[in-house]
Design a protein around this motif. Structure first.
Motif, PDB file in Angstrom:
ATOM      1  N   THR A  62       0.853  -1.173   0.000  1.00  0.00           N
ATOM      2  CA  THR A  62       0.000   0.000   0.000  1.00  0.00           C
ATOM      3  C   THR A  62       0.894   1.229   0.000  1.00  0.00           C
ATOM      4  N   PRO A  63       0.687   2.134  -0.940  1.00  0.00           N
ATOM      5  CA  PRO A  63       1.527   3.332  -0.945  1.00  0.00           C
ATOM      6  C   PRO A  63       1.236   4.172   0.288  1.00  0.00           C
ATOM      7  N   ALA A  64       2.275   4.754   0.840  1.00  0.00           N
ATOM      8  CA  ALA A  64       2.104   5.596   2.018  1.00  0.00           C
ATOM      9  C   ALA A  64       1.381   6.870   1.604  1.00  0.00           C
ATOM     10  N   ALA A  65       0.457   7.284   2.454  1.00  0.00           N
ATOM     11  CA  ALA A  65      -0.250   8.528   2.189  1.00  0.00           C
ATOM     12  C   ALA A  65       0.724   9.675   2.409  1.00  0.00           C
ATOM     13  N   SER A  66       0.806  10.539   1.443  1.00  0.00           N
ATOM     14  CA  SER A  66       1.738  11.652   1.583  1.00  0.00           C
ATOM     15  C   SER A  66       0.981  12.869   2.102  1.00  0.00           C
ATOM     16  N   PRO A  67       1.409  13.384   3.234  1.00  0.00           N
ATOM     17  CA  PRO A  67       0.739  14.554   3.782  1.00  0.00           C
ATOM     18  C   PRO A  67       1.079  15.778   2.954  1.00  0.00           C
ATOM     19  N   GLY A  68       0.290  16.774   3.065  1.00  0.00           N
ATOM     20  CA  GLY A  68       0.634  18.026   2.407  1.00  0.00           C
ATOM     21  C   GLY A  68      -0.307  18.415   1.308  1.00  0.00           C
ATOM     22  N   PRO A  69       0.191  18.475   0.077  1.00  0.00           N
ATOM     23  CA  PRO A  69      -0.647  18.993  -0.992  1.00  0.00           C
ATOM     24  C   PRO A  69      -1.994  18.290  -1.105  1.00  0.00           C
ATOM     25  N   GLU A  70      -2.045  17.003  -0.782  1.00  0.00           N
ATOM     26  CA  GLU A  70      -3.338  16.333  -0.829  1.00  0.00           C
ATOM     27  C   GLU A  70      -4.308  16.969   0.157  1.00  0.00           C
ATOM     28  N   LEU A  71      -3.812  17.382   1.298  1.00  0.00           N
ATOM     29  CA  LEU A  71      -4.689  18.039   2.259  1.00  0.00           C
ATOM     30  C   LEU A  71      -5.228  19.338   1.683  1.00  0.00           C
ATOM     31  N   VAL A  72      -4.373  20.137   1.095  1.00  0.00           N
ATOM     32  CA  VAL A  72      -4.810  21.389   0.484  1.00  0.00           C
ATOM     33  C   VAL A  72      -5.723  21.080  -0.696  1.00  0.00           C
ATOM     34  N   GLU A 104     -15.777  24.944   5.161  1.00  0.00           N
ATOM     35  CA  GLU A 104     -14.803  24.663   4.101  1.00  0.00           C
ATOM     36  C   GLU A 104     -13.642  25.658   4.147  1.00  0.00           C
ATOM     37  N   LEU A 105     -13.929  26.916   4.446  1.00  0.00           N
ATOM     38  CA  LEU A 105     -12.865  27.909   4.559  1.00  0.00           C
ATOM     39  C   LEU A 105     -11.931  27.581   5.732  1.00  0.00           C
ATOM     40  N   MET A 106     -12.497  27.173   6.842  1.00  0.00           N
ATOM     41  CA  MET A 106     -11.664  26.828   7.995  1.00  0.00           C
ATOM     42  C   MET A 106     -10.850  25.559   7.709  1.00  0.00           C
ATOM     43  N   GLY A 107     -11.419  24.657   6.914  1.00  0.00           N
ATOM     44  CA  GLY A 107     -10.692  23.444   6.530  1.00  0.00           C
ATOM     45  C   GLY A 107      -9.499  23.750   5.640  1.00  0.00           C
ATOM     46  N   ILE A 108      -9.681  24.630   4.671  1.00  0.00           N
ATOM     47  CA  ILE A 108      -8.558  24.962   3.791  1.00  0.00           C
ATOM     48  C   ILE A 108      -7.529  25.806   4.549  1.00  0.00           C
ATOM     49  N   ASP A 109      -7.975  26.609   5.495  1.00  0.00           N
ATOM     50  CA  ASP A 109      -7.066  27.382   6.341  1.00  0.00           C
ATOM     51  C   ASP A 109      -6.148  26.429   7.114  1.00  0.00           C
ATOM     52  N   ALA A 110      -6.734  25.414   7.735  1.00  0.00           N
ATOM     53  CA  ALA A 110      -5.943  24.437   8.499  1.00  0.00           C
ATOM     54  C   ALA A 110      -5.005  23.656   7.581  1.00  0.00           C
ATOM     55  N   ALA A 111      -5.483  23.287   6.407  1.00  0.00           N
ATOM     56  CA  ALA A 111      -4.658  22.525   5.470  1.00  0.00           C
ATOM     57  C   ALA A 111      -3.467  23.354   4.991  1.00  0.00           C
ATOM     58  N   MET A 112      -3.695  24.610   4.718  1.00  0.00           N
ATOM     59  CA  MET A 112      -2.599  25.471   4.261  1.00  0.00           C
ATOM     60  C   MET A 112      -1.561  25.672   5.363  1.00  0.00           C
ATOM     61  N   LYS A 113      -2.026  25.806   6.590  1.00  0.00           N
ATOM     62  CA  LYS A 113      -1.102  25.985   7.712  1.00  0.00           C
ATOM     63  C   LYS A 113      -0.297  24.715   7.973  1.00  0.00           C
ATOM     64  N   ALA A 114      -0.892  23.545   7.685  1.00  0.00           N
ATOM     65  CA  ALA A 114      -0.226  22.264   7.933  1.00  0.00           C
ATOM     66  C   ALA A 114       0.604  21.791   6.749  1.00  0.00           C
ATOM     67  N   ASP A 115       0.511  22.468   5.628  1.00  0.00           N
ATOM     68  CA  ASP A 115       1.213  22.052   4.423  1.00  0.00           C
ATOM     69  C   ASP A 115       2.728  22.087   4.639  1.00  0.00           C
ATOM     70  N   PRO A 116       3.453  21.086   4.119  1.00  0.00           N
ATOM     71  CA  PRO A 116       4.909  21.056   4.274  1.00  0.00           C
ATOM     72  C   PRO A 116       5.618  22.287   3.705  1.00  0.00           C
ATOM     73  N   LYS A 117       5.007  22.948   2.749  1.00  0.00           N
ATOM     74  CA  LYS A 117       5.630  24.150   2.180  1.00  0.00           C
ATOM     75  C   LYS A 117       5.588  25.305   3.178  1.00  0.00           C
ATOM     76  N   GLY A 118       4.769  25.173   4.197  1.00  0.00           N
ATOM     77  CA  GLY A 118       4.672  26.204   5.225  1.00  0.00           C
ATOM     78  C   GLY A 118       3.604  27.226   4.908  1.00  0.00           C
TER      79      GLY A 118
END
Length: 171
Positions: A62-72, A104-118
């Motif tokens: 099973t491929p490992a789930a990659s955090p980051g852009p998928e969240l955004v 949805e706005l709060m979800g994308i806010d959290a995803a952007m803050k958690a993104d590996p790109k910073g």
């Protein structure tokens, strides 16, 4: 070769059946807590005990789930799903719509803050959402969301346009 394929199919079917059974279990309650669900049961499949099952796992890792852009990406997809929806101000049909846009706005806010790109990678959207949070002042009641409907929809639309210009963040 055919026997291995049959074994794999049988094992896969058994694991899926166990998962489905465990997902649907827990709705019968004799303790008097009707309507509650026992969430202590595990929803994961049992560990394979058969050598063939272990061999199958080795053949199909099973491929490992990659955090980051998928969240955004996923958060952006949820936000985009609200683009064709609307409501009539003051008619009472806005509670769900405005609540969903805010969520949805709060979800994308959290995803952007958690993104590996910073968070520095998303300066404008994060600033717009910070301004919206200040405007709402923690009050997410339908009345307050309706009062600030223009700001809420405006932030959604600005983020949509911004993300369209940053396709590498969600493709």
């Amino acid at each position: 070769m055919q026997i291995r394929r049959v074994r794999r199919t049988a094992i896969t079917t058994a694991i899926l059946a166990a998962c489905l059974l465990s997902c649907s279990a827990g709705t019968d309650d004799t303790s008097g807590n009707a309507g509650t669900r026992d969430t202590s049961r595990s929803l994961s499949a049992p560990a394979p005990t058969d050598a063939a099952a272990q061999e199958t796992a080795a053949d199909n890792p099973t491929p490992a789930a990659s955090p980051g852009p998928e969240l955004v990406r996923d958060a952006f997809a949820g936000l985009q799903a609200t683009l064709n929806d609307s409501c009539t101000p003051g008619s009472g049909d806005c509670a769900y719509f405005l609540g969903r846009v805010h969520e949805e706005l709060m979800g994308i806010d959290a995803a952007m803050k958690a993104d590996p790109k910073g968070p520095g990678h998303f300066p404008e959207p994060l600033a717009w959402m910070a301004d919206l949070r200040t405007t709402l002042d923690g009050d997410t009641s339908t009345e307050n969301l309706e009062t600030h409907r223009t700001e809420l929809i405006g932030v959604r639309d600005r983020i949509n346009v911004w993300m369209q210009g940053h396709r590498d963040d969600y493709l």
